[in-house]
Design a protein around this motif. Structure first.
Motif: not given
Length: 691
Positions: A560-565, A499-503, A573-575
């Motif tokens: 919430v923003a980023h959530v991961v399973g 997966y990809g994400y930006q922070e 979880y909130i990441q």
């Protein structure tokens, strides 16, 4: 005291004599100003994001989480995420208590997600959010359509066609509803279609006893009647006539007009039953609810096509009552006319109103190169003729993935680029002319993502395996390096996903390998000396061994923003980089430095000073140092120091009298929830008299 490029990425070369750097749960960030406190440091090292508990899904483990794409309107109500966990599909709203967010999961339905990896984790599922009330789900090779609306058709009327058999099914296609289905559960029997005395309805007026007439409509022939009694005003009821000849060939509900006779007018015969009806006249049926219907929609079936039996299509439904909106989950065969288990749906994507799926190879076609498309804006229909085929190379199709208005059809060793051509032939997608084939394929159906204007994946070509690529425009660019590729060389890619994400401006490509139990991350925004992204590892420490990162599936959504399973259970979880621990557990981080090396000449190290953020937390973290004098093959004991209590911003973290070496490597590590940044390290060392 000089620096020695302490801050860097993971680069463990084929031999650690060349370079054995490692970066676990730390990632480098460029000091873009060029004027950092340490002039020699191009980067600082920051700890990876922590996790805060969000919610638990009762069925487990998690196999997918996506954003709902629904504009947030209210806490506790608006679905913000959808997830597949175990065999259950969930929607998840958000509760806010004034300080933190928690998830409020609601069960949507069952998706039969079974089987998976030896660890107990499931193969990745996919959810395509066509709109917040319509989801296309792929789980363990099965396709499902989940729709939210008014599917409970409590009362309905129907007219009967002919030629149906028990078990025939059909779909209500028009009106305001979606994907309501029915199944015929009983039919009349016989072959002649003769009618009896109970199969007539009454009507008309002005008749007298003895009038006779002939039934002239309804498809039958030869039936006649005689009036035997009349009511006041000359009307006829059900008992007021008798058949003088039954005729043949009549169908239920056929309206037949009598011939004029006597003084009566307007008398019609409505056939309501047949004693020996044509085989397949419908008596009753059972509906499977759809959604979004309104009372009074009179919706005919399609002639042929939608009824797999021999029905002639004259069957209609008039909805007279609907239930409250609920979720309905139905498994769908792809393509139409096949049994649900005939094909294993490998991947799905969405482009220009079409859901597009790739199918795994089967016994008749192990080298399957086909992909199917749904009806336009209709994910419930899958015409067997709406099929494309990867044709540029004979390697089998692994996945389909749409981004940047291009449909990527990815095989094991090659990839084709297809475009939507609405003015083309009946099939709307065509391979891109001139450059529609690239010689890199995909290693695992789920080891691919898209972000930052490009496509990222790990794949193979005809000459080798497991290289990371990024597509910019129509040209693939290699984003892995030799050291990473060497570590991957023997990996089993079963169940591997990305997966990809930006922070904070970092675009992270996160690749999970379940079988070797490893997670690798490339930061596409931070480039190393070779011009390629810097890589680091994200791992979980159990006190004895490293394991893959627990956050295998990711979604981003406001507020919430980023959530991961968590692939091990049903936790979400909130990441965030603003969270210290990993679901209240400490995070172990490790940095193994470059070699301290001077042509194998001996040198004496008197002081190692670590410049890091201190004094910002109430707990002073413990920082550990290990020393290797053979380039990283063997290690000495841990040497622990503390990093300064709250308010001690200039605390000096250092180790003294570190001995003599020819090839020194340092490992600096910690296990805590408070360390945030390592900026640089400085070494005092002098050559010895004996070289």
């Amino acid at each position: 005291m000089p620096g020695f490029d302490f801050c860097g990425a993971t680069y463990q070369a084929r031999t650690i004599n060349a370079d054995g750097e490692d970066c676990i749960n730390l990632f480098p960030e460029s000091v873009e100003s060029g004027n950092g406190a340490s002039r020699s440091a191009k980067w600082a090292l920051y700890r990876v994001p922590g996790r805060q508990f969000f919610c638990t899904l009762n069925d487990s483990p998690i196999a997918c989480v996506v954003a709902s794409n629904l504009q947030f309107s209210a806490f506790d109500v608006t679905p913000v995420y959808f997830a597949v966990s175990g065999s259950t599909l969930y929607s998840i709203a958000v509760h806010y208590d004034g300080t933190s967010f928690t998830g409020v999961p609601t069960t949507i339905g069952t998706v039969d997600q079974k089987g998976g990896l030896p660890s107990g984790a499931l193969f990745p599922a996919q959810i395509i959010v066509l709109n917040p009330n319509l989801l296309f789900v792929v789980a363990n090779g099965k396709a499902f359509l989940a729709s939210y609306g008014s599917p409970n058709i409590n009362v309905f009327e129907h007219t009967a066609g002919a030629g149906y058999a028990i078990g025939d099914t059909g779909i209500i296609l028009t009106g305001n509803g979606l994907d309501s289905r029915y199944t015929i559960d009983s039919v009349t029997v016989g072959v002649t279609g003769a009618i009896d005395d109970s199969g007539w309805a009454s009507g008309g007026s002005g008749y007298v006893v003895g009038d006779t007439g002939t039934i002239t409509g309804g498809g039958g022939t030869g039936a006649t009647f005689e009036i035997v009694s009349v009511l006041a005003g000359g009307s006829v009821d059900i008992f007021g006539y008798r058949l003088t000849n039954v005729g043949s060939g009549y169908a239920v509900t056929s309206n037949a007009v009598t011939s004029s006779s006597g003084a009566g007018t307007g008398f019609t015969i409505n056939i309501i039953d047949v004693s020996n009806a044509p085989a397949g006249a419908v008596l009753t049926f059972t509906p499977t609810p759809g959604s979004g219907y309104a009372i009074g929609n009179n919706i005919p079936t399609q002639p042929s096509g939608k009824q797999p039996g021999a029905g002639d299509g004259n069957f209609t439904v008039d909805i007279t009552s609907v239930g409250a909106p609920v979720w309905n989950v139905a498994r769908i065969p792809i393509p139409d006319g096949t049994a649900p288990d005939d094909n294993y749906i490998q991947t799905a994507t969405f482009m220009d109103g079409y859901v597009i799926v790739s199918l795994a190879g089967n016994e008749p076609d192990p080298q399957r190169r086909q992909f199917f498309i749904s009806g336009l804006t209709d994910p419930s229909t899958w015409n067997p003729l709406d099929v494309g085929e990867k044709e540029g190379n004979p390697d089998p199709n692994v996945a389909v993935f749409a981004t940047q208005e291009i449909l990527f059809v990815l095989g094991m060793t090659t990839t084709e680029l297809w475009l939507d051509n609405p003015n083309g032939p009946a099939f709307p997608f065509q391979r891109m002319q001139g450059g529609g084939l690239i010689n890199q394929g995909l290693a695992s159906p789920w080891l691919i993502t898209a972000m930052n204007g490009g496509l990222q994946w790990i794949g193979n070509d005809s000459s080798g395996t497991l290289v990371a690529w990024q597509m910019k425009g129509q040209t693939p660019q290699r984003i892995s390096n030799h050291a990473v590729e060497y570590r991957w060389r023997n990996y089993d890619v079963t169940g591997a996903s990305a997966y990809g994400y930006q922070e904070n401006g970092h675009y992270f490509f996160v690749a999970h390998f379940p079988i070797p139990d490893m997670t690798w991350v490339a930061d596409l925004s931070t480039l190393g000396p070779d011009g390629k992204p810097c890589w680091h590892k994200r791992l979980q420490w159990d006190g004895f061994n490293w394991h893959a990162d627990i956050g295998r599936y990711h979604a981003w959504s406001f507020p919430v923003a980023h959530v991961v399973g968590d692939y091990r259970n049903g936790n979400l979880y909130i990441q965030s980089v603003d969270v210290g621990g990993d679901n209240c557990a400490d995070i172990r981080w490790v940095r193994i430095t470059p070699h301290i090396f001077d042509e194998q000449r001996r040198f004496l190290s008197s002081r190692l000073r670590l410049y890091m953020e201190t004094g910002t937390t109430s707990t002073a973290p413990v920082i550990n140092l290990r020393i290797s004098n053979d380039g990283g093959y063997t290690w000495g004991p841990y040497l622990a120091v503390t990093a300064g209590a709250l308010g001690n911003f200039n605390f000096v973290v250092e180790w003294l009298r570190l001995g003599i070496s020819r090839n020194r490597v340092y490992e600096i590590s910690g296990t805590d929830s408070v360390t945030k940044a390592l900026v640089d390290a400085f070494l005092e060392a002098l050559p010895t008299v004996t070289r």
